[in-house]
Design an enzyme around this catalytic site. Structure first.
Site, short mmCIF file in Angstrom:
data_model
loop_
_atom_site.label_atom_id
_atom_site.label_comp_id
_atom_site.label_asym_id
_atom_site.label_seq_id
_atom_site.Cartn_x
_atom_site.Cartn_y
_atom_site.Cartn_z
N GLN A 5 0.82 -1.20 0.00
CA GLN A 5 0.00 0.00 0.00
C GLN A 5 0.86 1.26 0.00
O GLN A 5 1.66 1.45 0.91
CB GLN A 5 -0.88 -0.02 1.25
CG GLN A 5 -1.62 1.28 1.51
CD GLN A 5 -2.39 1.23 2.82
OE1 GLN A 5 -3.57 0.96 2.85
NE2 GLN A 5 -1.69 1.49 3.92
N SER A 65 4.40 -1.03 3.87
CA SER A 65 4.66 -2.32 4.50
C SER A 65 5.21 -3.31 3.48
O SER A 65 4.58 -3.54 2.46
CB SER A 65 3.38 -2.91 5.10
OG SER A 65 2.82 -2.02 6.01
N GLU A 90 -9.57 -0.53 6.80
CA GLU A 90 -8.39 -0.95 7.54
C GLU A 90 -8.68 -0.88 9.04
O GLU A 90 -8.32 -1.77 9.80
CB GLU A 90 -7.21 -0.04 7.18
CG GLU A 90 -5.94 -0.34 7.94
CD GLU A 90 -4.79 0.59 7.56
OE1 GLU A 90 -3.67 0.14 7.54
OE2 GLU A 90 -5.05 1.78 7.28
#
Lengths: 395, 365
Positions: free
Chosen positions: A131, A166, A249
């Site tokens: 992301q 990440s 999320e």
């Protein structure tokens, strides 16, 4: 027997037959998480078998439609499925940001072609996504992001820099927020695009955290050419998708703590580490009290998560509720790891040692500090609650 | 959990009833002695007429036979409106004690009158200022078919108005529940008004004649848990009410040329408090539903609910007073009443420390 109970029986029988024994244990460390992707290598035969069987069933993405490689389960069936997985402590066969974030975004905003291309790849564990949101100067103030995408024929040309991506160094593709209209109001000039990490001009650099681990990277874009077909949704409408995903999320922050304490009983760990008095009580009354208060708060938090889910299923939107869950859930988790450290004593101090698997307690405690920063800080969450829920005056 | 149709109906009914009948003015009148009663008799009468006094009484005895979730919706309103009625002592503690521990004859004798509003019951369990239900010195001895009971009880809510006491006392070295007529010559009631204007009593029993309630051995646990669950809802209700008032004040009060609700220092505290309230309410509802469903860990859930609701209400009241500034300290403003009520409801039937300790014990550590 109702259809749902029949379904439960089928799922249970299939899981019993197909989930290898080794895949019914909590992860010994993050290294055992199956992320999938082009370069993925299984660390055990059981991991591979479990992955392949689940992929064949479409149960890696149980609620996605069958035509996109999912399991086609209804919401009720999905609940049953999750409960049955939990019953035998079955590990997730594969997961990455494609499942958590991009999949839901494509299902809502993607074109038919994008759904047909990307969703099955994700469901089959072939592509590992990352992301690209935050930038060095766009953290809490995400909408001020500057990574630019200029149109050149059939392509965007992307230049800029992302941070806190990440596992960018191990991912195959990235979904990314880019500025496509520098003159518009900051939220209005953002688009949501998909790019391949193998494209020339993309480079990554891992960031070492206080835990000693490097789950995050910086990602650099230097004249990266991305086909215009990789735009998701409309031009300059990326902020809508971004907000949807941030909410999504935050939803993932449910009752279960992430990391080392997942599926573990903190009180029992403390009893083992500290010992019990002659009445069987934890032999540290103040710690016992702190753990009881934590467990009460955790139980109550789960009650709110359940209630929120039930209301969402009954058609009431989550709205800013997700900010409440994100705020409280992450603060709770930090408390949990603090108490774990209090309970573990000397074991918690070890950094390089065999008996702690390389200082797992200390590292995961340190890692937990990021919970209330990533995905929107606690202070940002409180701000959202103040304005969107409480409607307090603006400053 | 989400309310079902019956519960939603009851939620609407009690909200309307309390909005209509209950007010802080009545509380002030009771405190000042101008009402001529130590609880809101008009409201209580309206509750009787709506059937709320029989909310937990079986239909065979003229009640509604609803569950604790429904009763909790009423309790939430009592907290929200600062209403003073014998609802907790009679319609919840009394009805459950007699319903669970009483025999058929005792059901007939008392449950109907509870539903009709003709009987006020008070639970006499505690013997010290801190709730310790297993610390019982009061004793009962058999005398023919009946018993005589002796001992001293404190924190007896609605004691001065009670027609009947449900009393815990030792018999043959084991605790049991007994019913004692308040008119018995052996009963002495010393009225105590609490900080929140609740009517309480210290009650002495000297050879008072008593009936044993012995249909179920562990009935007292159920009674106390039901009471804790109600207090949790009462605390949730008052947390919501004090928070609503505080939010309104933050949105209107101006200092330094701006509304004080625009200050981030206050916004974040208000936001945090709102989360605490949501969580405590969700916990309370879940615990009540667990009690109704007879779930194995229902008592743990209720302990969690009471502990959390108590902490939340005290935070809500404390923030309420602080954010109202000097006005929050005045008797003229209603905020202080919430703080007082939060203190009392937190303490009754076990404060947050008590509940957390029992919770830990039940969880095996």
């Amino acid at each position: 027997m109702s259809d749902l109970e029949e379904f439960r029986a089928e799922v249970r029988a299939w899981l019993e037959d197909n989930c290898p024994e080794e895949m019914r244990q909590p992860l010994a460390s993050d290294a055992e998480h199956v992320w999938g992707g082009r370069r993925w290598q299984f660390s055990s035969e059981a991991q591979r078998v479990w992955f392949e069987r689940m992929v064949a069933k479409g149960w890696t993405a149980p609620a996605w439609p069958v035509e996109y490689g999912g399991g086609g389960m209804s919401a009720d069936e999905h609940d049953v499925f999750k409960a049955e997985m939990k019953r035998i402590n079955a590990r997730s066969p594969v997961s990455n940001f494609g499942f958590w974030m991009l999949g839901p975004a494509l299902l809502k905003f993607g074109s038919e072609e994008q759904k047909r291309k990307h969703l099955p790849e994700i469901a089959r564990g072939e592509i590992r996504w990352c992301q690209g949101y935050s930038e060095p100067n766009a953290g809490s103030d995400l909408a001020s992001l500057k990574t630019s995408a200029e149109i050149d024929g059939d392509h965007f040309v992307v230049n800029g820099r992302k941070i806190w991506t990440s596992y960018a160094d191990r991912a195959d593709k990235m979904f990314c927020l880019v500025r496509t209209d520098p003159d518009a109001k900051k939220q209005a000039g953002i688009s949501f695009i998909l790019l391949d990490m193998d494209t020339p001009g993309v480079s990554t650099r891992p960031i070492q955290l206080i835990s000693g681990e490097s789950p995050f990277c910086e990602t650099f874009f230097d004249d990266v050419r991305v086909p215009r077909a990789n735009l998701v949704g409309e031009m300059n409408q990326g902020w809508t998708i971004a907000k949807y995903l941030l909410t999504h999320e935050r939803d993932n922050i449910g009752g279960e703590p992430p990391g080392l304490l997942k599926g573990r009983d903190l009180a029992q760990m403390a009893l083992q580490a500290v010992g019990a008095d002659d009445q069987g009580r934890l032999d540290d009354p103040m710690l016992r009290s702190d753990i009881a208060r934590l467990e009460i708060d955790a139980m109550a938090f789960r009650a709110l998560v359940e209630q929120t889910r039930a209301k969402a299923e009954a058609g009431e939107g989550m709205g800013a509720r997700s900010a409440m869950l994100k705020y409280y859930g992450t603060e709770l988790n930090k408390r949990r790891y603090n108490l774990m450290m209090d309970a573990m004593g000397g074991l918690g101090l070890e950094w390089e040692s065999e008996q702690t698997g390389g200082g797992r307690y200390a590292r995961e405690w340190l890692r937990s500090k990021g919970n209330s920063i990533e995905g929107g800080t606690s202070e940002i969450m409180l701000g959202i609650i103040s304005s969107a829920v409480l409607e307090l005056p603006k400053g | 959990m989400i309310l079902n149709e019956e519960q939603q109906m009851l939620a609407d009914l009690s909200e309307r009833l309390f909005a209509d009948k209950a007010s802080v003015d009545t509380l002030r009148a009771i405190r000042g002695g101008s009402l001529g009663a130590d609880y809101d008799t008009d409201l209580w009468q309206a509750m009787v007429e709506s059937g709320l006094t029989g909310i937990l009484v079986p239909e065979a005895h003229g009640g509604m036979d609803f569950g604790l979730v429904s009763a909790g919706l009423v309790a939430r309103e009592t907290g929200r409106r600062l209403a003073l009625t014998p609802f907790l002592s009679t319609a919840v503690l009394g009805a459950i004690a007699i319903g669970r521990a009483g025999n058929a004859e005792q059901h007939k004798q008392w449950l109907g009158p509870i539903a009709e509003g003709a009987l006020i019951v008070a639970l006499a369990v505690d013997e010290s200022g801190k709730h310790r239900p297993e610390r019982v010195a009061a004793g009962a001895t058999a005398e023919g078919d009946a018993f005589v009971l002796g001992g001293e009880k404190t924190l007896v809510v609605d004691g001065p108005n009670a027609d009947l006491f449900v009393v815990s006392a030792l018999h043959d070295g084991k605790p049991a529940l007994f019913a004692v007529d308040a008119a018995d010559a052996g009963v002495t009631v010393e009225a105590v008004t609490s900080v929140d204007t609740r009517s309480m009593a210290n009650v002495r029993f000297d050879n008072a004649s008593a009936q044993r309630l012995d249909a179920e051995d562990d009935a007292l646990d159920d009674v106390l848990n039901a009471g804790r669950a109600m207090l949790a809802m009462e605390l949730v209700g008052l947390s919501r009410a004090v928070f609503e008032r505080t939010l309104a004040y933050l949105s209107e009060r101006k200092q330094f040329g701006m509304r004080i609700g625009a200050f981030q220092a206050l916004q974040h505290r208000a936001a945090h408090l709102s989360v605490e309230i949501e969580i405590s309410e969700a916990m309370a509802f879940q615990a009540l539903a667990a009690f109704d469903a007879g779930v194995a860990d229902a008592s743990q859930q209720i302990l969690a609910a009471k502990a959390r609701a108590a902490d939340t209400a005290r935070l809500a009241a404390a923030e309420g007073v602080q954010m109202h500034g000097g006005m929050g300290m005045t008797d003229e403003f209603d905020i202080g009443f919430f703080m007082k009520r939060a203190r009392v409801a937190s303490e009754l039937l076990g404060d947050a420390n008590f509940c957390a300790e029992r919770f830990a014990r039940a969880r095996g550590y």
